[in-house]
Write an enzyme that holds these catalytic residues in place. Sequence first.
Site, PDB file in Angstrom:
ATOM      1  CE1 TYR A 155      68.408  24.248   5.798  1.00  0.00           C
ATOM      2  CE2 TYR A 155      66.629  25.847   5.937  1.00  0.00           C
ATOM      3  CZ  TYR A 155      67.112  24.623   5.502  1.00  0.00           C
ATOM      4  OH  TYR A 155      66.296  23.784   4.773  1.00  0.00           O
ATOM      5  CE  LYS A 159      68.400  23.422   1.464  1.00  0.00           C
ATOM      6  NZ  LYS A 159      68.641  21.971   1.213  1.00  0.00           N
TER       7      LYS A 159
END
Length: 373
Positions: A155, A159
């Site tokens: 994650y 991002k």
Amino acid sequence: MTGWKCLVTGAGGFLGLRIVRLLVEEKELQEIRLLDKVFKPEIQEEISKLQGKVKLTLLKGSILDEHCLRQACQGVSAVIHAASLIDYMNVIHRNTIMNVNVKGTQMLLEACVQASVPTFIYTSTIEVAGPNSYREAIVNGREEELHKTTWSAPYSVSKQLAEAAVLAANGRGLQNGGTLSTCALRPMYIYGEGSQILYYSVDGALQNNHILSNHCSYSVVNPVYVGNAAWAHILALRALQDPKKAPRVQGQFYYIADDTPHQSYDNLTYNLTKEWGFSPNPRGSLPLSLRYWLAFLLEMVSFLLSPIYTYHPPLNRHWLTLSNSIITFSYSKAQRDLGYKPLFSWEEAKQKTTEWVGFLVEQHNKTPKMKTH
């Protein structure tokens, strides 16, 4: 701009829907296209209530569907890209997260170039900045300090890469000869009505005599209310569309916080639920260093079992660091460049969220209980 159109991705989600709620009030806006993979019935009902001032068009589709993105971007003046896969516990396969968060963003940028969409706003996260260790504090961090995560968790990495792609696309030539203007927003931990994390905390406590968990007591953070995080997106949109403000905002990222008091995640949950009889766990948690090494051992077990069995540990070092660090950021740059000022005070945010918690408690109490013999 007269009769302009805006696309919001992730529009059926916690933050995306709040952005849409504020967006319907924008001047001269003709249509909002809401793109998401799934729209729950209650979300569709709320969206139907917003119809009137602005045409709302629901588009059910994947961020990885090139045809869907091309159609969604056609004739649009601005894109707010709030869609992403969020995973703190490494439950979702790494390739899936990287595809949706990175490849999906790159595909959407390409669709904007082909459809000559001039404005692109990306919802990033403070996870691209850290924390990297629970032993190292970031206090009142600022954009110019260039904090960067060193974690390899999918994650965080996804991002970071997606945000970099968005900022690098600023100034890119469009099909019609114009140029693309982009910026990224990095909200703090977002709380408020509809928060999945808060929902699970409340649900777990309701199963445990209203006793809240104490997994995040070592943290000091400055969370942001969902209404304020959404408001920052509206102001970023206005800034990129304003010829005077745009040059300062283009290609920039901004930390988004508000005036919620600095506190631990556990204290925040308690402050939002105590009116309904919730209380902190009186038992202290294990020392953080011990939990960290336990998480390391569980990760090793998961790794050793991976050839024959998929084991998702209930604990990992990344999550422990995220939830037990001292990490706060200033929103002064957003204040200066975007004219950002929280739309909701802490007291208003707390009241609205507390009311929603009351609704959850009410729903729980209405649920028939199994009889035991």
